[in-house]
Design a protein around this motif. Structure first.
Motif, PDB file in Angstrom:
ATOM      1  N   ARG A   1      -2.056 152.006  53.828  1.00 14.97           N
ATOM      2  CA  ARG A   1      -0.673 151.610  54.108  1.00 14.97           C
ATOM      3  C   ARG A   1      -0.385 150.182  53.655  1.00 14.97           C
ATOM      4  NH1 ARG A   1      -1.409 155.032  59.400  1.00 14.97           N
ATOM      5  NH2 ARG A   1      -0.363 156.943  58.716  1.00 14.97           N
ATOM      6  N   ALA A   2      -1.367 149.290  53.766  1.00 17.16           N
ATOM      7  CA  ALA A   2      -1.173 147.928  53.258  1.00 17.16           C
ATOM      8  C   ALA A   2      -0.967 147.953  51.748  1.00 17.16           C
ATOM      9  CB  ALA A   2      -2.375 147.060  53.618  1.00 17.16           C
ATOM     10  N   ALA A   3      -1.755 148.777  51.061  1.00 16.15           N
ATOM     11  CA  ALA A   3      -1.596 148.893  49.607  1.00 16.15           C
ATOM     12  C   ALA A   3      -0.224 149.456  49.254  1.00 16.15           C
ATOM     13  CB  ALA A   3      -2.701 149.772  49.034  1.00 16.15           C
TER      14      ALA A   3
ATOM     15  N   PRO B   1      -7.211 144.023  49.713  1.00 16.15           N
ATOM     16  CA  PRO B   1      -8.537 144.634  49.893  1.00 16.15           C
ATOM     17  C   PRO B   1      -8.682 145.411  51.192  1.00 16.15           C
ATOM     18  CG  PRO B   1      -8.643 142.251  50.184  1.00 16.15           C
ATOM     19  CD  PRO B   1      -7.276 142.548  49.688  1.00 16.15           C
ATOM     20  N   THR B   2      -7.929 145.025  52.231  1.00 13.88           N
ATOM     21  CA  THR B   2      -8.034 145.750  53.506  1.00 13.88           C
ATOM     22  C   THR B   2      -6.632 145.949  54.073  1.00 13.88           C
ATOM     23  OG1 THR B   2      -8.625 143.640  54.591  1.00 13.88           O
ATOM     24  CG2 THR B   2     -10.432 145.130  54.015  1.00 13.88           C
ATOM     25  N   ASN B   3      -6.352 145.367  55.229  1.00 15.96           N
ATOM     26  CA  ASN B   3      -5.093 145.685  55.920  1.00 15.96           C
ATOM     27  C   ASN B   3      -4.098 144.536  55.976  1.00 15.96           C
ATOM     28  OD1 ASN B   3      -6.736 144.214  57.783  1.00 15.96           O
ATOM     29  ND2 ASN B   3      -5.599 145.079  59.502  1.00 15.96           N
ATOM     30  N   MET B   4      -4.240 143.539  55.085  1.00  9.59           N
ATOM     31  CA  MET B   4      -3.350 142.380  55.103  1.00  9.59           C
ATOM     32  C   MET B   4      -2.645 142.221  53.768  1.00  9.59           C
ATOM     33  SD  MET B   4      -5.528 139.452  57.043  1.00  9.59           S
ATOM     34  CE  MET B   4      -6.329 139.787  58.617  1.00  9.59           C
ATOM     35  N   VAL B   5      -1.363 141.895  53.839  1.00  9.84           N
ATOM     36  CA  VAL B   5      -0.575 141.592  52.650  1.00  9.84           C
ATOM     37  C   VAL B   5      -0.018 140.186  52.828  1.00  9.84           C
ATOM     38  CG1 VAL B   5       1.369 142.267  51.188  1.00  9.84           C
ATOM     39  CG2 VAL B   5       0.067 144.034  52.427  1.00  9.84           C
ATOM     40  N   TYR B   6      -0.442 139.266  51.981  1.00  9.66           N
ATOM     41  CA  TYR B   6       0.087 137.906  52.011  1.00  9.66           C
ATOM     42  C   TYR B   6       1.170 137.769  50.947  1.00  9.66           C
ATOM     43  CZ  TYR B   6      -3.101 135.751  55.368  1.00  9.66           C
ATOM     44  OH  TYR B   6      -3.751 135.386  56.524  1.00  9.66           O
ATOM     45  N   VAL B   7       2.290 137.180  51.332  1.00 13.54           N
ATOM     46  CA  VAL B   7       3.465 137.114  50.466  1.00 13.54           C
ATOM     47  C   VAL B   7       3.941 135.668  50.348  1.00 13.54           C
ATOM     48  CG1 VAL B   7       5.786 138.017  50.054  1.00 13.54           C
ATOM     49  CG2 VAL B   7       4.131 139.405  51.334  1.00 13.54           C
TER      50      VAL B   7
END
Length: 343
Positions: A260-262, A282-288
């Motif tokens: 879902r993060a992707a 790479p895992t469950n975090m999206v930095y913007v």
């Protein structure tokens, strides 16, 4: 769908009905007297999973790291840790205030430690200088966007620690995310450290808790430090029951959070006034990254029904977790794109 869609952190999860039922049915004792059977069961499961002799339930990941650092060191020692490590930035100066140790920081590239720098900056104790006693690694790496330290890097640093007579602790708050994402057995991480901690209250969906794993002798000393810090708990088997439920039911599903993060990153990549890494999370975090104020952008997102956390003046974080489903991701992506277009 949850409204608002809360993407601030995977700590915002709420225990499921099944987890609450397990907590309500938990057999309890008094953990300070070391006779809570449910805590014993959780600690045994955790130690076995990471290939360690023993484990200790803690109220939080911050306390787990604090207890580990203080147990491994004596006042005046030096520790090596990432310049952007959670223990360096977000644990209220714990190494200095509680463990009374000096910190020497090493750089990393996308969360992967600079191994030659570590090897070159281990200090031998002398009449003039403190000796390096402990290396602390963080996997996954929060500030690097949930980045994973490769297993070969762990092994390299483990070899250096053994050659130089150092202790090695892994802040593995989200280590099970790394394990699931790479198909690595948790005991492989456990084989490359003297102690490792993992959080129950993040992706695993528990209301409280972290578990510290290590040798039986280390955990015996750590129990005393936990008590010193006010972490001695009583009928905490209620919390341990949530941890057992999570270990038995919520580990493999971490892959859903990663997927879902992707999907979220892909949906907002290219939105006006926003910048994302080219590579999928790479895992469950999206930095913007934002063109203007991240705090202002997050305030506008809140009005649109999405909660996010600013992490810098021009950066915010989105974290997928147990309480986020595919519909939430779609809703959040559409809302973020609308806010970005209007910014």
């Amino acid at each position: 769908m949850h409204t608002p869609v809360d993407l601030r952190s995977d700590t915002t999860t709420r225990p499921s009905a099944s987890m609450r039922a397990a907590m309500a049915a938990a057999e309890v004792g008094d953990d300070v007297f070391d006779d809570d059977p449910t805590i014993h069961r959780l600690q045994e499961q955790a130690a076995t999973r990471f290939g360690k002799e023993a484990a200790l339930l803690m109220p939080s990941g911050t306390m787990s790291n604090c207890v580990a650092v203080k147990t491994h060191t004596t006042p005046g020692d030096e520790i090596l840790l990432d310049a952007a490590a959670h223990s360096m930035l977000y644990e209220v100066g714990m190494p200095a205030v509680i463990a009374n140790v000096l910190t020497r920081q090493f750089p990393s590239e996308r969360g992967v430690p600079d191994v030659p720098f570590i090897a070159a900056n281990i200090q031998t104790e002398s009449i003039h200088a403190p000796g390096t006693r402990l290396i602390v690694l963080e996997n996954t790496h929060n500030r690097a966007g949930g980045a994973i330290i490769p297993m070969e890097t762990h092994r390299e640093i483990w070899e250096i620690a053994n050659e130089r007579g150092l202790m090695l602790h892994i802040d593995g708050a989200r280590i099970l995310n790394a394990a699931v994402a790479t198909g690595t057995e948790p005991r492989e991480y456990g084989a490359c450290c003297h102690s490792i901690t993992f959080c129950l209250s993040k992706g695993l969906g528990c209301p409280v808790g972290s578990v510290l794993c290590g040798s039986r002798e280390f955990i015996g000393r750590a129990r005393r430090v936990r008590k010193l810090l006010g972490g001695g708990m009583r009928q905490a088997g209620i919390l341990a029951a949530a941890g057992i439920y999570a270990l038995e039911n919520h580990v493999d599903r971490l892959a859903d959070d990663h997927r879902r993060a992707a999907a979220l990153a892909m949906a907002i990549r290219g939105a006006r006034n926003l910048g994302l890494d080219d590579r999928p999370p790479p895992t469950n975090m999206v930095y913007v990254r934002t063109a203007g104020s991240a705090a202002a952008f997050c305030a506008a997102m809140r009005e649109a029904g999405v909660l996010a956390a600013p992490t810098a003046a021009d950066r915010f974080r989105l974290v997928t977790h147990l309480d986020i489903d595919d519909d939430d991701v779609e809703f959040a992506a559409n809302a973020i794109c609308r806010v970005a277009a209007a910014a």
